[in-house]
Design a protein around this motif. Structure first.
Motif, PDB file in Angstrom:
ATOM      1  N   GLU A 218       0.286  16.131   3.521  1.00  0.00           N
ATOM      2  CA  GLU A 218      -0.282  16.814   3.491  1.00  0.00           C
ATOM      3  C   GLU A 218      -0.090  17.326   2.248  1.00  0.00           C
ATOM      4  OE1 GLU A 218       1.941  19.712   5.800  1.00  0.00           O
ATOM      5  OE2 GLU A 218       2.135  18.375   7.612  1.00  0.00           O
ATOM      6  N   VAL A 219       0.298  17.064   1.168  1.00  0.00           N
ATOM      7  CA  VAL A 219      -0.520  17.934  -0.301  1.00  0.00           C
ATOM      8  C   VAL A 219      -0.716  17.285  -0.784  1.00  0.00           C
ATOM      9  CG1 VAL A 219       1.708  19.605  -0.164  1.00  0.00           C
ATOM     10  CG2 VAL A 219       2.385  17.684  -1.491  1.00  0.00           C
ATOM     11  N   CYS A 220      -0.781  15.228  -0.792  1.00  0.00           N
ATOM     12  CA  CYS A 220      -1.510  14.489  -1.970  1.00  0.00           C
ATOM     13  C   CYS A 220      -3.296  15.220  -2.002  1.00  0.00           C
ATOM     14  CB  CYS A 220      -1.181  13.559  -1.200  1.00  0.00           C
ATOM     15  SG  CYS A 220      -1.755  12.397  -2.604  1.00  0.00           S
ATOM     16  N   PRO A 221      -3.814  15.150  -3.350  1.00  0.00           N
ATOM     17  CA  PRO A 221      -5.180  15.332  -3.108  1.00  0.00           C
ATOM     18  C   PRO A 221      -5.971  14.164  -3.352  1.00  0.00           C
ATOM     19  CG  PRO A 221      -3.935  15.404  -5.762  1.00  0.00           C
ATOM     20  CD  PRO A 221      -2.703  15.782  -4.106  1.00  0.00           C
ATOM     21  N   THR A 222      -4.857  12.776  -3.380  1.00  0.00           N
ATOM     22  CA  THR A 222      -5.822  12.038  -3.094  1.00  0.00           C
ATOM     23  C   THR A 222      -5.613  10.953  -1.511  1.00  0.00           C
ATOM     24  OG1 THR A 222      -3.784  10.350  -3.279  1.00  0.00           O
ATOM     25  CG2 THR A 222      -6.088  11.355  -5.450  1.00  0.00           C
ATOM     26  N   VAL A 223      -5.671   9.643  -1.768  1.00  0.00           N
ATOM     27  CA  VAL A 223      -5.300   9.132   0.078  1.00  0.00           C
ATOM     28  C   VAL A 223      -4.145   8.411  -0.849  1.00  0.00           C
ATOM     29  CG1 VAL A 223      -7.139   9.445   0.216  1.00  0.00           C
ATOM     30  CG2 VAL A 223      -6.953   7.336  -0.499  1.00  0.00           C
ATOM     31  N   ALA A 224      -3.588   8.483  -1.593  1.00  0.00           N
ATOM     32  CA  ALA A 224      -2.394   7.985  -1.986  1.00  0.00           C
ATOM     33  C   ALA A 224      -1.149   8.098  -1.227  1.00  0.00           C
ATOM     34  CB  ALA A 224      -1.596   8.627  -3.557  1.00  0.00           C
ATOM     35  N   ILE A 225      -0.810   9.034  -0.564  1.00  0.00           N
ATOM     36  CA  ILE A 225      -0.287   9.174   0.123  1.00  0.00           C
ATOM     37  C   ILE A 225      -0.407   8.831   2.087  1.00  0.00           C
ATOM     38  CG2 ILE A 225       2.471   9.231   1.167  1.00  0.00           C
ATOM     39  CD1 ILE A 225       2.485  10.951  -1.290  1.00  0.00           C
ATOM     40  N   LEU A 226      -0.404   7.681   3.112  1.00  0.00           N
ATOM     41  CA  LEU A 226      -1.137   8.479   4.339  1.00  0.00           C
ATOM     42  C   LEU A 226      -0.338   8.021   5.368  1.00  0.00           C
ATOM     43  CD1 LEU A 226      -4.747   6.023   3.616  1.00  0.00           C
ATOM     44  CD2 LEU A 226      -4.401   8.788   3.821  1.00  0.00           C
ATOM     45  N   LYS A 227       0.071   8.207   6.739  1.00  0.00           N
ATOM     46  CA  LYS A 227       1.081   8.244   7.588  1.00  0.00           C
ATOM     47  C   LYS A 227      -0.399   7.746   8.522  1.00  0.00           C
ATOM     48  CE  LYS A 227       0.841  12.774   8.688  1.00  0.00           C
ATOM     49  NZ  LYS A 227       1.044  14.267   9.018  1.00  0.00           N
ATOM     50  N   GLU A 228       1.276   6.700   8.725  1.00  0.00           N
ATOM     51  CA  GLU A 228       0.759   5.046  10.238  1.00  0.00           C
ATOM     52  C   GLU A 228       1.681   6.489  11.584  1.00  0.00           C
ATOM     53  OE1 GLU A 228       2.575   0.959   9.153  1.00  0.00           O
ATOM     54  OE2 GLU A 228       0.039   1.234   8.030  1.00  0.00           O
ATOM     55  N   ASP A 229       0.647   6.584  12.473  1.00  0.00           N
ATOM     56  CA  ASP A 229       1.123   7.802  13.388  1.00  0.00           C
ATOM     57  C   ASP A 229       1.533   6.445  14.423  1.00  0.00           C
ATOM     58  OD1 ASP A 229       0.276  10.148  12.179  1.00  0.00           O
ATOM     59  OD2 ASP A 229      -1.467  10.018  13.064  1.00  0.00           O
ATOM     60  N   GLU A 230       1.351   5.552  14.773  1.00  0.00           N
ATOM     61  CA  GLU A 230       2.555   4.319  15.140  1.00  0.00           C
ATOM     62  C   GLU A 230       3.805   4.156  14.927  1.00  0.00           C
ATOM     63  OE1 GLU A 230       0.395   1.479  17.266  1.00  0.00           O
ATOM     64  OE2 GLU A 230      -1.458   2.357  17.528  1.00  0.00           O
ATOM     65  N   THR A 231       3.488   3.919  14.167  1.00  0.00           N
ATOM     66  CA  THR A 231       4.948   3.254  13.209  1.00  0.00           C
ATOM     67  C   THR A 231       6.122   4.304  12.662  1.00  0.00           C
ATOM     68  OG1 THR A 231       3.936   2.122  11.774  1.00  0.00           O
ATOM     69  CG2 THR A 231       4.346   1.145  13.122  1.00  0.00           C
ATOM     70  N   LYS A 232       4.834   4.941  12.519  1.00  0.00           N
ATOM     71  CA  LYS A 232       5.999   6.585  11.736  1.00  0.00           C
ATOM     72  C   LYS A 232       6.311   5.668  10.225  1.00  0.00           C
ATOM     73  CE  LYS A 232       5.776   9.987  14.318  1.00  0.00           C
ATOM     74  NZ  LYS A 232       4.401   9.280  15.350  1.00  0.00           N
ATOM     75  N   HIS A 233       5.761   5.171   9.768  1.00  0.00           N
ATOM     76  CA  HIS A 233       5.546   4.556   7.918  1.00  0.00           C
ATOM     77  C   HIS A 233       4.442   5.294   7.163  1.00  0.00           C
ATOM     78  CE1 HIS A 233       7.411   0.561   9.287  1.00  0.00           C
ATOM     79  NE2 HIS A 233       7.981   1.569   9.267  1.00  0.00           N
ATOM     80  N   LEU A 234       5.110   5.486   6.163  1.00  0.00           N
ATOM     81  CA  LEU A 234       3.999   5.848   4.969  1.00  0.00           C
ATOM     82  C   LEU A 234       4.066   4.481   4.173  1.00  0.00           C
ATOM     83  CD1 LEU A 234       6.401   8.926   3.338  1.00  0.00           C
ATOM     84  CD2 LEU A 234       4.307   9.213   5.504  1.00  0.00           C
ATOM     85  N   VAL A 235       2.677   4.834   4.167  1.00  0.00           N
ATOM     86  CA  VAL A 235       1.993   4.290   2.850  1.00  0.00           C
ATOM     87  C   VAL A 235       1.169   4.405   1.927  1.00  0.00           C
ATOM     88  CG1 VAL A 235      -0.355   1.563   2.596  1.00  0.00           C
ATOM     89  CG2 VAL A 235       1.104   2.930   5.472  1.00  0.00           C
ATOM     90  N   PHE A 236       1.542   3.886   0.860  1.00  0.00           N
ATOM     91  CA  PHE A 236       1.486   4.560  -0.509  1.00  0.00           C
ATOM     92  C   PHE A 236       0.444   3.387  -0.916  1.00  0.00           C
ATOM     93  CE2 PHE A 236       5.664   5.416   0.386  1.00  0.00           C
ATOM     94  CZ  PHE A 236       5.857   6.736  -0.224  1.00  0.00           C
ATOM     95  N   SER A 237      -0.568   3.837  -2.151  1.00  0.00           N
ATOM     96  CA  SER A 237      -1.795   3.244  -2.692  1.00  0.00           C
ATOM     97  C   SER A 237      -1.689   4.202  -3.874  1.00  0.00           C
ATOM     98  CB  SER A 237      -3.119   3.846  -2.212  1.00  0.00           C
ATOM     99  OG  SER A 237      -4.146   3.314  -2.707  1.00  0.00           O
ATOM    100  N   HIS A 238      -0.388   3.280  -5.107  1.00  0.00           N
ATOM    101  CA  HIS A 238      -0.779   3.682  -6.685  1.00  0.00           C
ATOM    102  C   HIS A 238      -1.655   3.726  -7.450  1.00  0.00           C
ATOM    103  CE1 HIS A 238       3.583   3.766  -5.448  1.00  0.00           C
ATOM    104  NE2 HIS A 238       3.828   2.354  -5.231  1.00  0.00           N
ATOM    105  N   ILE A 239      -2.718   2.887  -7.057  1.00  0.00           N
ATOM    106  CA  ILE A 239      -3.431   3.205  -7.329  1.00  0.00           C
ATOM    107  C   ILE A 239      -5.138   4.643  -7.480  1.00  0.00           C
ATOM    108  CG2 ILE A 239      -5.208   2.141  -6.179  1.00  0.00           C
ATOM    109  CD1 ILE A 239      -6.360   0.189  -8.623  1.00  0.00           C
ATOM    110  N   ASP A 240      -4.410   5.144  -6.902  1.00  0.00           N
ATOM    111  CA  ASP A 240      -5.009   6.184  -5.547  1.00  0.00           C
ATOM    112  C   ASP A 240      -4.587   7.013  -6.457  1.00  0.00           C
ATOM    113  OD1 ASP A 240      -7.221   5.255  -4.442  1.00  0.00           O
ATOM    114  OD2 ASP A 240      -5.964   5.008  -3.253  1.00  0.00           O
ATOM    115  N   CYS A 241      -3.375   7.575  -6.799  1.00  0.00           N
ATOM    116  CA  CYS A 241      -2.003   8.627  -7.422  1.00  0.00           C
ATOM    117  C   CYS A 241      -2.568   8.926  -9.054  1.00  0.00           C
ATOM    118  CB  CYS A 241      -0.947   8.348  -7.164  1.00  0.00           C
ATOM    119  SG  CYS A 241      -0.009   9.229  -7.831  1.00  0.00           S
TER     120      CYS A 241
END
Length: 561
Positions: A218-241
């Motif tokens: 919620e607080v991430c200003p980019t798409v560096a952290i996304l939620k996978e609602d089905e599996t309840k996994h966090l997905v990290f994109s370090h290049i966008d961080c």
């Protein structure tokens, strides 16, 4: 022996340097770890060294010691860093998004630099995703959906969704010259790091049946952290961080940590601030505008990510230094802001002094330097090795509270602490709540058949309440820190005695759980004494009772012929 620290005298210092520092008389390049001037091409440029030397009112003896400390502080961050270097190939496919016709000239100029330039109106673009070097654009042209790929994007007055992707620059915000400089620098091999480390075992989102948390995304200003609602996994994109660290300060359990300054590194760093006042300044701030004397005892601390500091960091620094903390920044993150308010309320209740000051201007900074008071009575040390974020804060805050009852402090929207209640008449000690709690706030104790709870390390996530099979049995009390000794210790929430199997005498369940099952099943068994007896048997004896009854029935039938 080659020294790791270089000092180029640009301010005319009149005191000797520590023997660990090489005094450089003329600008040069060397194999240095930390230097006070950028031309040295050291691994770390530390502008706060010159700032301290020029502005500090410390005695010469303290300046000698503190300059060495500033080099060592930077070295700590380097030694404990957990980041990894990555790279991404970035080609010369450039998209310019604008309605202004004069940017045709810009397209022509960039084409001469061998960029392949596409010019589109913003009204044509439906979506943008991917990352720098691999951006995917969905557009609509004459009722036809098209896909195109590009490496970077210049987008005047870009919408929020576009600015979340790496490789997108808005000249209306940062200026065309800065935007062009950035895209040219990033063309070719683009280097980036992972700023965030992640422990899913204590994450309050990971693989839970219901969404309990997700503040980091919620607080991430980019798409560096996304939620996978089905599996309840966090997905990290370090290049966008961006490396701001905002996700770290709001993470309730400490599942996220800042790789440039992990918690263990910060513990070692704090030691250099004993009896000093920490002046925290984000690297993005311009030290050149702070043209005021630094009060005696003030030591600057430059931080890479302006948002990662949380309650365990700040209380550590307060209790190690015995002094208030001063922030000089134009922005305080949501998580850090909540923590500052909470700690200030606690310190006002206990010591009648302010713990943390936030200054946006040099005038505010000068005023604070004149009025702030040391807090030696708060000093306290613990061994933080192996402890989680909540456990560190709990141990430190317990020392502040001592044996007093200082009342209640409300926590906020982004930092949650609380309590819970259990109806002991309804609790069967099934321990579902213990399995649901991954931060060790709820624990089972077979030595006395009890369920215990430590409120001070509870993340207030409420997953135990969701998991409890008994209706209206367990209730989470939201967003309160109770400043009294019992809040920091394990409390017995429920207790029962074990029930012994009526066949073999082995204890196999709590009495309440057996009584509950008996109450549910008795009407269904309709007076069948054998089935009713199995309700009071362990798993091993249930089939024996049933088999014995079956055999007795068959024997009777044989006798009765």
């Amino acid at each position: 022996m080659q020294k790791e620290y270089a000092f180029y005298d640009t301010v005319g210092i009149d005191f000797p340097l520590d023997e660990t520092i090489e005094w450089v008389k003329t600008p040069c390049k060397g194999d240095f770890l930390v230097a006070n001037y950028p031309e040295a091409e050291a691994l770390i440029y530390a502008p706060e060294i010159n700032f301290y030397v020029a502005q500090s009112e410390d005695s010469i003896a303290h300046k000698i010691t503190n300059v060495a400390k500033l080099y060592a502080i930077r070295s700590v961050g380097f030694d404990f860093a957990q980041d990894v270097d990555y790279s991404q190939e970035v080609g010369k496919k450039l998209l310019i998004v604008t309605d202004e016709s004069e940017h045709e000239a810009l397209k022509s100029d960039l084409s001469e630099e061998m960029f392949t330039v596409m010019l589109l109106s913003p009204s044509m673009i439906l979506d943008l995703n991917g990352h720098i070097g691999a951006l995917h654009v969905t557009l609509k042209k004459e009722d036809e959906l098209l896909e195109l790929e590009c490496d970077q994007v210049l987008w005047w007055n870009a919408p929020k969704f576009a600015m979340k992707q790496s490789g997108v620059y808005d000249p209306a915000v940062i200026g065309l010259e800065e935007a062009l400089k950035t895209l040219r620098e990033r063309t070719g091999e683009y280097h980036y790091k992972n700023y965030i480390s992640y422990d899913p075992s204590i994450c309050q989102y990971h693989e839970r049946r219901e969404e309990i948390c997700g503040k980091c995304a919620e607080v991430c200003p980019t798409v560096a952290i996304l939620k996978e609602d089905e599996t309840k996994h966090l997905v990290f994109s370090h290049i966008d961080c961006h490396g701001c660290g905002g996700c770290v300060s709001v993470c309730p359990s400490g599942a996220l940590d800042y790789t440039q300054m992990p918690r263990l590194a910060f513990t070692h760093l704090s030691d250099y601030f004993r009896e000093s006042i920490a002046l925290i300044i984000p690297n993005k701030m311009d030290l050149g505008v702070i043209d005021i004397p630094l009060r005696e005892g003030v030591l600057p601390l430059m931080i890479e990510g302006e948002k990662y500091l949380h309650e365990a960091h700040l209380l550590n620094l307060l209790q190690t230094s015995g002094n208030p903390i001063v922030f000089y920044t134009d922005f305080i993150s949501k998580g850090t802001g909540d923590v500052i308010r909470i700690l200030n309320e606690i310190f006002e209740k206990k010591y009648h002094k302010k713990a943390i000051y936030v200054c946006e201007t040099t005038e505010e900074l000068a005023s604070v330097f004149e009025t702030l008071q040391s807090i030696p009575e708060c000093c306290y040390g613990i061994n933080e090795a192996g402890l989680r974020k909540r456990e560190i804060f709990s141990a430190r805050l317990a020392h502040v509270v001592g044996e007093e009852d200082l009342g209640v402090v409300k926590t906020g929207e982004h930092v949650h602490y609380g309590d819970m209640s259990i109806d002991t008449d309804k609790c069967t000690l099934c321990l579902s709540c213990v399995g649901a709690c991954n931060v060790r706030a709820l624990t089972a104790h077979p030595e006395d058949n009890s369920l215990r709870f430590n409120a001070s390390i509870c993340t207030n996530c409420g997953y135990c309440e969701v998991t409890c099979p008994e209706k209206d049995c367990l209730h989470v009390i939201k967003d309160e820190i109770h400043l009294k000794p019992s809040w920091f210790s394990q409390r017995i929430m429920a207790h029962d005695e074990l029930f012994a199997c009526v066949e073999c005498g082995k204890e196999f369940a709590t009495r309440k759980s057996v009584e509950k099952i008996v109450a549910i099943m008795t009407p269904l068994f309709m007076g069948d004494d054998v089935k009713l007896r199995t309700l009071y048997c362990c798993a091993d004896c249930k089939p024996k009772v049933m088999f014995r009854a079956h055999m007795e029935t068959e024997m009777k039938e044989v006798k009765n012929g």
